[in-house]
Design a protein around this motif. Structure first.
Motif, PDB file in Angstrom:
ATOM      1  N   MET A   1     -69.527  23.512 -28.627  1.00 56.02           N
ATOM      2  CA  MET A   1     -68.538  22.435 -28.486  1.00 56.02           C
ATOM      3  C   MET A   1     -69.233  21.392 -27.402  1.00 56.02           C
ATOM      4  O   MET A   1     -69.925  22.014 -26.556  1.00 56.02           O
ATOM      5  N   THR A   2     -68.943  20.211 -27.446  1.00 59.14           N
ATOM      6  CA  THR A   2     -69.499  19.187 -26.422  1.00 59.14           C
ATOM      7  C   THR A   2     -68.450  19.622 -25.070  1.00 59.14           C
ATOM      8  O   THR A   2     -67.399  19.973 -25.260  1.00 59.14           O
ATOM      9  N   ALA A   3     -68.832  18.759 -24.131  1.00 58.66           N
ATOM     10  CA  ALA A   3     -68.011  18.567 -22.693  1.00 58.66           C
ATOM     11  C   ALA A   3     -66.635  17.842 -23.121  1.00 58.66           C
ATOM     12  O   ALA A   3     -65.873  18.236 -22.508  1.00 58.66           O
ATOM     13  N   GLU A   4     -66.935  16.889 -24.080  1.00 59.95           N
ATOM     14  CA  GLU A   4     -65.726  16.145 -24.250  1.00 59.95           C
ATOM     15  C   GLU A   4     -64.646  16.901 -25.156  1.00 59.95           C
ATOM     16  O   GLU A   4     -63.451  16.786 -24.677  1.00 59.95           O
ATOM     17  N   GLU A   5     -65.228  17.384 -25.991  1.00 59.67           N
ATOM     18  CA  GLU A   5     -64.272  18.281 -26.750  1.00 59.67           C
ATOM     19  C   GLU A   5     -63.546  19.467 -25.833  1.00 59.67           C
ATOM     20  O   GLU A   5     -62.456  19.794 -26.017  1.00 59.67           O
ATOM     21  N   ASP A   6     -64.433  19.918 -24.720  1.00 64.53           N
ATOM     22  CA  ASP A   6     -64.052  21.087 -23.965  1.00 64.53           C
ATOM     23  C   ASP A   6     -62.820  20.410 -23.125  1.00 64.53           C
ATOM     24  O   ASP A   6     -61.709  21.029 -22.899  1.00 64.53           O
ATOM     25  N   SER A   7     -62.991  18.985 -22.651  1.00 65.40           N
ATOM     26  CA  SER A   7     -61.850  18.577 -21.511  1.00 65.40           C
ATOM     27  C   SER A   7     -60.561  18.116 -22.432  1.00 65.40           C
ATOM     28  O   SER A   7     -59.588  18.456 -21.872  1.00 65.40           O
ATOM     29  N   ILE A   8     -60.903  17.949 -23.962  1.00 65.59           N
ATOM     30  CA  ILE A   8     -59.512  17.692 -24.499  1.00 65.59           C
ATOM     31  C   ILE A   8     -58.743  18.940 -24.981  1.00 65.59           C
ATOM     32  O   ILE A   8     -57.660  18.767 -24.746  1.00 65.59           O
ATOM     33  N   GLU A   9     -59.642  19.858 -25.197  1.00 67.07           N
ATOM     34  CA  GLU A   9     -58.971  21.233 -25.214  1.00 67.07           C
ATOM     35  C   GLU A   9     -58.288  21.740 -24.076  1.00 67.07           C
ATOM     36  O   GLU A   9     -57.043  22.200 -24.322  1.00 67.07           O
ATOM     37  N   GLN A  10     -58.896  21.548 -22.918  1.00 61.84           N
ATOM     38  CA  GLN A  10     -58.268  22.102 -21.710  1.00 61.84           C
ATOM     39  C   GLN A  10     -56.989  21.206 -21.276  1.00 61.84           C
ATOM     40  O   GLN A  10     -56.118  21.639 -20.825  1.00 61.84           O
ATOM     41  N   ALA A  11     -57.124  19.968 -21.606  1.00 61.68           N
ATOM     42  CA  ALA A  11     -55.848  19.112 -21.304  1.00 61.68           C
ATOM     43  C   ALA A  11     -54.869  19.359 -22.360  1.00 61.68           C
ATOM     44  O   ALA A  11     -53.535  19.487 -22.010  1.00 61.68           O
ATOM     45  N   ALA A  12     -54.967  19.719 -23.822  1.00 65.51           N
ATOM     46  CA  ALA A  12     -53.915  20.337 -24.663  1.00 65.51           C
ATOM     47  C   ALA A  12     -53.347  21.558 -24.001  1.00 65.51           C
ATOM     48  O   ALA A  12     -52.117  21.835 -24.005  1.00 65.51           O
ATOM     49  N   ALA A  13     -54.219  22.329 -23.327  1.00 67.25           N
ATOM     50  CA  ALA A  13     -53.731  23.877 -22.970  1.00 67.25           C
ATOM     51  C   ALA A  13     -52.925  23.606 -21.741  1.00 67.25           C
ATOM     52  O   ALA A  13     -51.839  24.177 -21.851  1.00 67.25           O
ATOM     53  N   ASP A  14     -53.247  22.651 -20.915  1.00 66.00           N
ATOM     54  CA  ASP A  14     -52.722  22.496 -19.792  1.00 66.00           C
ATOM     55  C   ASP A  14     -51.078  21.894 -20.163  1.00 66.00           C
ATOM     56  O   ASP A  14     -50.004  22.244 -19.468  1.00 66.00           O
ATOM     57  N   ARG A  15     -51.135  21.165 -21.036  1.00 72.90           N
ATOM     58  CA  ARG A  15     -49.810  20.277 -21.504  1.00 72.90           C
ATOM     59  C   ARG A  15     -48.858  21.379 -21.994  1.00 72.90           C
ATOM     60  O   ARG A  15     -47.744  21.505 -22.068  1.00 72.90           O
ATOM     61  N   ARG A  16     -49.446  22.221 -22.952  1.00 73.64           N
ATOM     62  CA  ARG A  16     -48.571  23.359 -23.561  1.00 73.64           C
ATOM     63  C   ARG A  16     -48.019  24.316 -22.445  1.00 73.64           C
ATOM     64  O   ARG A  16     -46.687  24.572 -22.417  1.00 73.64           O
ATOM     65  N   GLU A  17     -48.605  24.354 -21.368  1.00 77.92           N
ATOM     66  CA  GLU A  17     -48.411  25.174 -20.213  1.00 77.92           C
ATOM     67  C   GLU A  17     -47.046  24.652 -19.618  1.00 77.92           C
ATOM     68  O   GLU A  17     -45.961  24.977 -19.462  1.00 77.92           O
ATOM     69  N   ARG A  18     -47.362  23.277 -19.339  1.00 78.45           N
ATOM     70  CA  ARG A  18     -46.197  22.507 -18.668  1.00 78.45           C
ATOM     71  C   ARG A  18     -44.857  22.399 -19.586  1.00 78.45           C
ATOM     72  O   ARG A  18     -43.840  22.594 -19.089  1.00 78.45           O
ATOM     73  N   LEU A  19     -45.121  22.156 -20.846  1.00 79.79           N
ATOM     74  CA  LEU A  19     -43.893  22.069 -21.751  1.00 79.79           C
ATOM     75  C   LEU A  19     -43.036  23.549 -21.750  1.00 79.79           C
ATOM     76  O   LEU A  19     -41.927  23.418 -21.742  1.00 79.79           O
ATOM     77  N   LYS A  20     -44.020  24.618 -21.790  1.00 75.81           N
ATOM     78  CA  LYS A  20     -43.543  25.742 -21.582  1.00 75.81           C
ATOM     79  C   LYS A  20     -42.497  26.195 -20.426  1.00 75.81           C
ATOM     80  O   LYS A  20     -41.669  26.740 -20.511  1.00 75.81           O
ATOM     81  N   ALA A  21     -43.227  25.676 -19.342  1.00 78.12           N
ATOM     82  CA  ALA A  21     -42.433  25.872 -18.051  1.00 78.12           C
ATOM     83  C   ALA A  21     -41.256  24.958 -17.865  1.00 78.12           C
ATOM     84  O   ALA A  21     -40.201  25.446 -17.288  1.00 78.12           O
ATOM     85  N   LEU A  22     -41.175  23.834 -18.589  1.00 76.64           N
ATOM     86  CA  LEU A  22     -40.111  22.905 -18.548  1.00 76.64           C
ATOM     87  C   LEU A  22     -38.847  23.605 -19.462  1.00 76.64           C
ATOM     88  O   LEU A  22     -37.844  23.612 -18.971  1.00 76.64           O
ATOM     89  N   ARG A  23     -39.354  24.143 -20.777  1.00 74.20           N
ATOM     90  CA  ARG A  23     -38.355  24.728 -21.574  1.00 74.20           C
ATOM     91  C   ARG A  23     -37.605  25.832 -20.906  1.00 74.20           C
ATOM     92  O   ARG A  23     -36.572  26.008 -20.821  1.00 74.20           O
ATOM     93  N   GLU A  24     -38.385  26.858 -20.017  1.00 73.45           N
ATOM     94  CA  GLU A  24     -38.026  27.818 -19.384  1.00 73.45           C
ATOM     95  C   GLU A  24     -36.994  27.626 -18.312  1.00 73.45           C
ATOM     96  O   GLU A  24     -36.011  27.942 -18.348  1.00 73.45           O
ATOM     97  N   ALA A  25     -37.336  26.512 -17.668  1.00 72.94           N
ATOM     98  CA  ALA A  25     -36.564  25.975 -16.466  1.00 72.94           C
ATOM     99  C   ALA A  25     -35.198  25.279 -17.085  1.00 72.94           C
ATOM    100  O   ALA A  25     -34.447  25.532 -16.392  1.00 72.94           O
ATOM    101  N   LYS A  26     -35.102  24.501 -18.095  1.00 73.01           N
ATOM    102  CA  LYS A  26     -34.012  24.122 -18.846  1.00 73.01           C
ATOM    103  C   LYS A  26     -33.278  25.160 -19.136  1.00 73.01           C
ATOM    104  O   LYS A  26     -31.876  25.349 -19.029  1.00 73.01           O
ATOM    105  N   GLU A  27     -33.683  26.426 -19.797  1.00 72.40           N
ATOM    106  CA  GLU A  27     -33.080  27.248 -20.336  1.00 72.40           C
ATOM    107  C   GLU A  27     -32.380  28.004 -19.232  1.00 72.40           C
ATOM    108  O   GLU A  27     -31.172  28.517 -19.355  1.00 72.40           O
ATOM    109  N   LEU A  28     -32.872  28.254 -18.101  1.00 74.37           N
ATOM    110  CA  LEU A  28     -32.408  28.779 -16.780  1.00 74.37           C
ATOM    111  C   LEU A  28     -31.366  28.053 -16.488  1.00 74.37           C
ATOM    112  O   LEU A  28     -30.304  28.709 -15.696  1.00 74.37           O
TER     113      LEU A  28
END
Length: 153
Positions: A1-28
């Motif tokens: 993979m190229t550097a650009e694809e790596d940065s896109i994958e990293q941004a998507a992973a970070d977004r998934r983590e943030r959404l998961k944390a928000l869902r957990e906080a909302k449930e709590l």
């Protein structure tokens, strides 16, 4: 993979983590609120009106029990208009504006000024000549009337 694809994958992973944390906080948050609204025996029915507190910001209730929940109107900060507060600024006139001619046809008038002066002299001469001719005609008419008036006697 190229550097650009790596940065896109990293941004998507970070977004998934943030959404998961928000869902957990909302449930709590919902779990805490849900426990407070239900009774101890788990009936999911709200508790009595004694524990509920209503806040009335814009509504004045007629019931005396509910009058206690009325909130004082908020104090709004005084609005100061910055335009009205500032004194009017005097416009400083640009001195170079006065150098420019007032009329856009000044160069045309300059070029034909000699011709205009000559024409003005001729016009004045013609007016004087017409005035003399009219005066002569009036004098001749007066003389004819004078002779005719004296001849009738």
């Amino acid at each position: 993979m190229t550097a650009e694809e790596d940065s896109i994958e990293q941004a998507a992973a970070d977004r998934r983590e943030r959404l998961k944390a928000l869902r957990e906080a909302k449930e709590l948050f919902n779990a805490k609120d849900g426990d407070a609204d239900t009774t101890a025996d788990g009936d999911d029915e709200p508790k009595d009106d004694e524990n509920q507190s209503l806040k009335f910001r814009n509504y004045l209730p007629h019931d005396e029990k509910l009058q206690e929940g009325k909130l004082a109107p908020p104090v709004l900060p005084k609005f100061e208009d910055p335009i009205a507060a500032a004194p009017p600024v005097e416009k400083i006139e640009d001195p170079f504006v006065n150098i420019a001619p007032k009329k856009p046809n000044w160069d045309l008038r300059r070029d034909i000024q000699k011709k205009l002066d000559k024409l003005e002299r001729r016009t004045q001469k013609a007016i004087a000549q017409l005035a003399e001719e009219q005066a002569k005609a009036n004098q001749e008419l007066a003389e004819e009337n004078g002779e005719a008036a004296s001849g009738e006697d």
